[in-house]
Design a protein around this motif. Structure first.
Motif, PDB file in Angstrom:
ATOM      1  N   TYR A 130       0.825  -1.209   0.000  1.00  0.00           N
ATOM      2  CA  TYR A 130       0.000   0.000   0.000  1.00  0.00           C
ATOM      3  C   TYR A 130       0.859   1.259   0.000  1.00  0.00           C
ATOM      4  N   CYS A 131       1.932   1.281   0.769  1.00  0.00           N
ATOM      5  CA  CYS A 131       2.831   2.442   0.780  1.00  0.00           C
ATOM      6  C   CYS A 131       3.404   2.696  -0.602  1.00  0.00           C
ATOM      7  N   LYS A 132       3.801   1.619  -1.265  1.00  0.00           N
ATOM      8  CA  LYS A 132       4.388   1.762  -2.595  1.00  0.00           C
ATOM      9  C   LYS A 132       3.337   2.189  -3.621  1.00  0.00           C
ATOM     10  N   LYS A 133       2.143   1.625  -3.508  1.00  0.00           N
ATOM     11  CA  LYS A 133       1.067   1.965  -4.451  1.00  0.00           C
ATOM     12  C   LYS A 133       0.670   3.428  -4.300  1.00  0.00           C
ATOM     13  N   TYR A 134       0.596   3.877  -3.051  1.00  0.00           N
ATOM     14  CA  TYR A 134       0.207   5.263  -2.791  1.00  0.00           C
ATOM     15  C   TYR A 134       1.263   6.220  -3.328  1.00  0.00           C
ATOM     16  N   LEU A 135       2.532   5.915  -3.083  1.00  0.00           N
ATOM     17  CA  LEU A 135       3.606   6.784  -3.571  1.00  0.00           C
ATOM     18  C   LEU A 135       3.651   6.788  -5.097  1.00  0.00           C
ATOM     19  N   ALA A 136       3.434   5.627  -5.706  1.00  0.00           N
ATOM     20  CA  ALA A 136       3.425   5.559  -7.174  1.00  0.00           C
ATOM     21  C   ALA A 136       2.353   6.479  -7.744  1.00  0.00           C
ATOM     22  N   HIS A 137       1.194   6.529  -7.081  1.00  0.00           N
ATOM     23  CA  HIS A 137       0.119   7.419  -7.515  1.00  0.00           C
ATOM     24  C   HIS A 137       0.546   8.884  -7.416  1.00  0.00           C
ATOM     25  N   LEU A 138       1.155   9.250  -6.303  1.00  0.00           N
ATOM     26  CA  LEU A 138       1.597  10.637  -6.126  1.00  0.00           C
ATOM     27  C   LEU A 138       2.652  11.023  -7.163  1.00  0.00           C
ATOM     28  N   LEU A 139       3.564  10.110  -7.433  1.00  0.00           N
ATOM     29  CA  LEU A 139       4.631  10.421  -8.381  1.00  0.00           C
ATOM     30  C   LEU A 139       4.112  10.470  -9.816  1.00  0.00           C
ATOM     31  N   GLN A 140       3.099   9.659 -10.119  1.00  0.00           N
ATOM     32  CA  GLN A 140       2.514   9.690 -11.456  1.00  0.00           C
ATOM     33  C   GLN A 140       1.912  11.059 -11.763  1.00  0.00           C
ATOM     34  N   TYR A 141       1.342  11.690 -10.735  1.00  0.00           N
ATOM     35  CA  TYR A 141       0.706  13.003 -10.900  1.00  0.00           C
ATOM     36  C   TYR A 141       1.447  14.067 -10.086  1.00  0.00           C
ATOM     37  N   LYS A 142       2.762  13.982 -10.089  1.00  0.00           N
ATOM     38  CA  LYS A 142       3.569  14.835  -9.207  1.00  0.00           C
ATOM     39  C   LYS A 142       3.406  16.318  -9.484  1.00  0.00           C
ATOM     40  N   LYS A 143       3.227  16.710 -10.730  1.00  0.00           N
ATOM     41  CA  LYS A 143       3.052  18.139 -11.023  1.00  0.00           C
ATOM     42  C   LYS A 143       1.818  18.683 -10.311  1.00  0.00           C
ATOM     43  N   TYR A 144       0.757  17.905 -10.357  1.00  0.00           N
ATOM     44  CA  TYR A 144      -0.505  18.319  -9.732  1.00  0.00           C
ATOM     45  C   TYR A 144      -0.366  18.377  -8.215  1.00  0.00           C
ATOM     46  N   TYR A 145       0.184  17.328  -7.633  1.00  0.00           N
ATOM     47  CA  TYR A 145       0.287  17.296  -6.173  1.00  0.00           C
ATOM     48  C   TYR A 145       1.255  18.348  -5.645  1.00  0.00           C
ATOM     49  N   LEU A 146       2.324  18.600  -6.357  1.00  0.00           N
ATOM     50  CA  LEU A 146       3.240  19.655  -5.914  1.00  0.00           C
ATOM     51  C   LEU A 146       2.572  21.024  -5.993  1.00  0.00           C
ATOM     52  N   ALA A 147       1.713  21.218  -6.990  1.00  0.00           N
ATOM     53  CA  ALA A 147       0.971  22.479  -7.077  1.00  0.00           C
ATOM     54  C   ALA A 147       0.020  22.622  -5.886  1.00  0.00           C
TER      55      ALA A 147
END
Length: 342
Positions: free
Chosen positions: A31-48
């Motif tokens: 779950y930790c890896k899956k969650y991080l993969a999601h954040l990194l896939q959309y990193k531009k959005y989450y960093l904004a």
């Protein structure tokens, strides 16, 4: 305004660092890896989003970010807190109730060569006990407050930590967006009546869950004495939105007086084993009252859609973001709650 400019400059450089993250080295937990993969896939959005959260905090503070002690509450993999420290906040403390995520955030910070000042495993009471010698000035979090069992206790504990605390939280449970509410209510009803599995969506946990209604029936069955199946089912429905200990108290009250409890509003429901709400939807007025009862005022801001992708949906989301300028929270995908001293 200058500090806002500084945060925008940080995004591009931090995004490049994220491209080097090795997800498999962060945690053994899927779950930790899956969650991080999601954040990194959309990193531009989450960093904004993170930059927007931190900017809203800076606007409310009388201190420069270089002097602010910050808690990233319910941090998951800790990306918001790590980004805050990278942007120059004086001290950042990463918290999550799940030890696996706390350890994952520690490893992620190490990979990114960002030094976090403290890691805290536990709820807001644990966070409170952690700070004996220094007082944090701010607490932030994304997609966490809609899961907290007792928000009244949560906000009052924040006040006990620091009556001047500035808080900034985002939640996708936006009560002003009719279409968002309908979509979330379907998820709530599924968890309540059907249960769920990791295949349901990217951010579901590691293990399947049986229906919350069924869980409550089993809990009530443990405490019930000479109670019929019909009564047990009725109590299970009436205790929707209660954690196990509160269910036990309701069973005792019912057996003593015949009084049924009142279920949570609308279709709101929580996991009775840990009290985690399924995307709990509260009215803006309810939030205002919760903040006020704890000695804070609350302001609401509209979030924005992910228009960093390509294709037709990107065009649609750009139009929606333009519409938010006029319609605000009524069409935004999430809201931002900013709490300050009353």
């Amino acid at each position: 305004m200058q500090q806002e400019e500084d945060l925008k400059k940080c995004i591009d450089a931090f995004e490049k660092k994220l491209e080097l993250v090795i997800i498999d080295d962060i945690s053994a937990a899927l779950y930790c890896k899956k969650y991080l993969a999601h954040l990194l896939q959309y990193k531009k959005y989450y960093l904004a989003i993170y930059a927007d959260v931190l900017n809203k905090l800076i606007r409310q503070s009388t201190q420069k970010k270089e002097n602010i002690l910050l808690i990233d509450f319910g941090a998951g993999n800790g990306l918001l807190g790590i980004f805050a420290k990278y942007c120059g906040f004086k001290k950042v403390f990463v918290n999550d109730i799940d030890e696996k995520f706390v350890q994952a955030s520690r490893k992620l910070a190490a990979q990114l060569h960002v030094e976090i000042d403290g890691y805290i495993t536990g709820d807001i009471i644990t966070v409170q006990s952690y700070f004996a010698d220094e007082i944090p000035a701010a607490i932030v979090g994304t997609d966490v407050i809609e899961h907290i069992y007792d928000l009244g206790v949560f906000y009052k504990t924040i006040r006990q930590i620091n009556p001047l605390m500035i808080s900034v939280f985002t939640t996708a449970s936006n009560p002003a967006n009719y279409f968002k509410v309908r979509a979330l209510q379907k998820i709530q009803l599924k968890d309540e009546l059907e249960g769920g599995s990791p295949d349901d969506h990217a951010l579901f946990g590691e293990s399947p869950l049986q229906p919350f209604l069924k869980m409550r029936e089993e809990i009530i069955g443990k405490y019930a004495r000479n109670m019929t199946d019909v009564e047990i089912l009725a109590l299970a429905k009436a205790t929707r939105g209660m954690v196990q200990e509160d269910i036990r108290s309701s069973v005792e009250t019912y057996m003593a007086s015949g009084k049924m409890p009142v279920p949570a509003s609308d279709t709101n429901t929580c996991n009775p084993l840990n009290g985690s709400w399924t995307e709990r939807i509260l009215s803006l007025d309810t939030y205002i009252s919760l903040y006020a009862d704890a000695g804070f005022t609350c302001k609401f801001y509209a979030g924005f859609y992910n228009d960093y992708e390509q294709g037709l949906m990107n065009f649609v989301k750009k139009l929606l973001n333009a519409g938010i300028t006029t319609l605000g929270k009524k069409i935004s995908p999430y809201i931002v709650l900013v709490g300050t001293k009353k």
